[in-house]
Motif scaffolding. Structure first.
Motif, PDB file in Angstrom:
ATOM      1  N   VAL A  32       1.073  -1.615  -0.163  1.00 51.05           N
ATOM      2  CA  VAL A  32       0.412   0.092   0.093  1.00 51.05           C
ATOM      3  C   VAL A  32       0.819   1.492   0.017  1.00 51.05           C
ATOM      4  CG1 VAL A  32      -1.968  -1.164   1.344  1.00 51.05           C
ATOM      5  CG2 VAL A  32      -0.564   0.046   2.292  1.00 51.05           C
ATOM      6  N   ILE A  35       0.509   3.433  -2.793  1.00 52.28           N
ATOM      7  CA  ILE A  35      -0.448   4.394  -3.540  1.00 52.28           C
ATOM      8  C   ILE A  35      -0.961   5.672  -2.975  1.00 52.28           C
ATOM      9  CG2 ILE A  35      -3.433   4.001  -2.531  1.00 52.28           C
ATOM     10  CD1 ILE A  35      -3.293   1.402  -2.415  1.00 52.28           C
ATOM     11  N   PHE A  37      -2.953   8.281  -1.450  1.00 45.91           N
ATOM     12  CA  PHE A  37      -4.337   8.192  -1.404  1.00 45.91           C
ATOM     13  C   PHE A  37      -4.973   9.213  -0.918  1.00 45.91           C
ATOM     14  CE2 PHE A  37      -2.222   4.687   1.161  1.00 45.91           C
ATOM     15  CZ  PHE A  37      -3.282   3.027   1.266  1.00 45.91           C
ATOM     16  N   ALA A  40      -6.609   9.099  -4.436  1.00 48.98           N
ATOM     17  CA  ALA A  40      -7.987   7.778  -4.898  1.00 48.98           C
ATOM     18  C   ALA A  40      -8.800   7.514  -4.322  1.00 48.98           C
ATOM     19  CB  ALA A  40      -6.957   6.756  -3.709  1.00 48.98           C
ATOM     20  N   ARG A  41     -10.003   7.501  -6.116  1.00 48.85           N
ATOM     21  CA  ARG A  41     -11.709   7.843  -4.843  1.00 48.85           C
ATOM     22  C   ARG A  41     -11.485   6.465  -5.201  1.00 48.85           C
ATOM     23  NH1 ARG A  41     -10.630  10.661  -2.250  1.00 48.85           N
ATOM     24  NH2 ARG A  41     -10.015  12.754  -2.807  1.00 48.85           N
ATOM     25  N   ILE A  43     -10.532   2.338  -4.979  1.00 46.76           N
ATOM     26  CA  ILE A  43      -8.997   1.258  -4.501  1.00 46.76           C
ATOM     27  C   ILE A  43     -10.337   0.297  -5.148  1.00 46.76           C
ATOM     28  CG2 ILE A  43      -7.491   0.499  -3.660  1.00 46.76           C
ATOM     29  CD1 ILE A  43      -7.243   3.078  -2.343  1.00 46.76           C
ATOM     30  N   LEU A  57      -5.229  -0.520   4.130  1.00 53.04           N
ATOM     31  CA  LEU A  57      -6.089   0.238   3.239  1.00 53.04           C
ATOM     32  C   LEU A  57      -6.657   1.091   4.046  1.00 53.04           C
ATOM     33  CD1 LEU A  57      -6.414  -2.380   0.265  1.00 53.04           C
ATOM     34  CD2 LEU A  57      -4.822  -0.486  -0.308  1.00 53.04           C
ATOM     35  N   ARG A  60      -4.777   3.605   5.918  1.00 51.26           N
ATOM     36  CA  ARG A  60      -4.699   5.211   5.273  1.00 51.26           C
ATOM     37  C   ARG A  60      -5.249   5.378   3.857  1.00 51.26           C
ATOM     38  NH1 ARG A  60       1.345   2.945   2.949  1.00 51.26           N
ATOM     39  NH2 ARG A  60       1.314   1.731   5.119  1.00 51.26           N
ATOM     40  N   LYS A  61      -6.603   4.685   3.738  1.00 48.97           N
ATOM     41  CA  LYS A  61      -7.663   5.686   2.568  1.00 48.97           C
ATOM     42  C   LYS A  61      -8.427   6.695   3.390  1.00 48.97           C
ATOM     43  CE  LYS A  61     -11.787   3.004   3.208  1.00 48.97           C
ATOM     44  NZ  LYS A  61     -12.727   4.506   2.684  1.00 48.97           N
ATOM     45  N   GLU A  62      -8.793   7.688   3.096  1.00 47.52           N
ATOM     46  CA  GLU A  62      -9.602   9.021   2.211  1.00 47.52           C
ATOM     47  C   GLU A  62     -10.845   8.034   2.977  1.00 47.52           C
ATOM     48  OE1 GLU A  62      -8.842  12.054   2.601  1.00 47.52           O
ATOM     49  OE2 GLU A  62      -6.699  11.557   2.934  1.00 47.52           O
ATOM     50  N   THR A  65     -13.226   7.369   0.164  1.00 44.78           N
ATOM     51  CA  THR A  65     -12.669   6.570  -0.616  1.00 44.78           C
ATOM     52  C   THR A  65     -13.271   4.945  -0.930  1.00 44.78           C
ATOM     53  OG1 THR A  65     -10.601   7.451  -0.708  1.00 44.78           O
ATOM     54  CG2 THR A  65     -10.981   5.478  -1.637  1.00 44.78           C
ATOM     55  N   LEU A  67     -13.494   1.352  -1.245  1.00 49.19           N
ATOM     56  CA  LEU A  67     -12.974  -0.070  -1.546  1.00 49.19           C
ATOM     57  C   LEU A  67     -13.863  -1.453  -1.348  1.00 49.19           C
ATOM     58  CD1 LEU A  67     -10.044  -1.759  -1.088  1.00 49.19           C
ATOM     59  CD2 LEU A  67     -10.591  -1.184   1.620  1.00 49.19           C
TER      60      LEU A  67
END
Length: 190
Positions: A32, A35, A37, A40-41, A43, A57, A60-62, A65, A67
């Motif tokens: 990851v 990426i 993040f 990223a919209r 993943i 993931l 860290r992802k918004e 976002t 998933l």
């Protein structure tokens, strides 16, 4: 408990599980790290298994976002659904990565930024691997495909779909693994 579930499913389905133990935290982090993040919209994770990469993931992802987890193994899929049932940004699909484009169309998702894969291309049937990689290529457009393999035997096969591949070895994993970062054409920034 996670290790027991993983071993049980490996014994039942060795060709589709492809490893004797879940991926290490070190491998998950290396996967990851590729990426961005913030931008990223959407993943997609192919073959999340017991969720080693998924956990990283999620950290860290918004929040906004999406998933999308696509898991072929019914036991793993149910465990993922239970684990993430209260996460509105996560969609768990019980199905094959060969149908990625169909799932994205059904979800009305036009662009995937990253596809993270734990699929064992070395042990999968080459025709299945081809259909998966073709679907990933069609859905990604200018995104990035990040996968890991235990050897570089399938790198040239993957290069039929993604010409620009860099790789890095992660020693702290059982067995050690290569993280492959794949893009279409020669678009990698210098």
């Amino acid at each position: 408990m996670q290790l027991i579930t993983f071993l049980t499913e490996f014994i039942k389905h060795p060709k589709t599980i492809g490893a004797i133990s879940p991926s290490s935290k070190k491998l998950a982090k290396k996967m990851v790290d590729q990426i961005c993040f913030k931008n990223a919209r959407c993943i997609v994770e192919l073959g999340p298994g017991t969720g080693s990469f998924t956990k990283e993931l999620m950290k860290r992802k918004e929040q906004s976002t999406k998933l999308i987890l696509i898991e072929n193994n019914e036991v793993f899929c149910e465990k993922l659904r239970e684990q993430f049932e209260h996460e509105p940004s996560i969609i768990v699909i019980h199905g094959s990565a060969e149908n990625l484009c169909i799932y994205m169309s059904a979800l009305k998702i036009k662009k995937i930024d990253y596809v993270v894969s734990g699929l064992p291309f070395t042990s999968l049937n080459p025709a299945i691997s081809s259909r998966i990689l073709q679907n990933v290529k069609e859905c990604l457009k200018d995104g990035e495909f990040i996968t890991f393999q235990y050897s570089l035997v399938r790198k040239s096969f993957i290069q039929n779909y993604f010409e620009d591949i860099s790789h890095e070895k992660v020693w702290i994993n059982l067995p050690p693994a290569y993280v492959l970062s794949c893009k279409l054409g020669n678009v990698r920034a210098s």
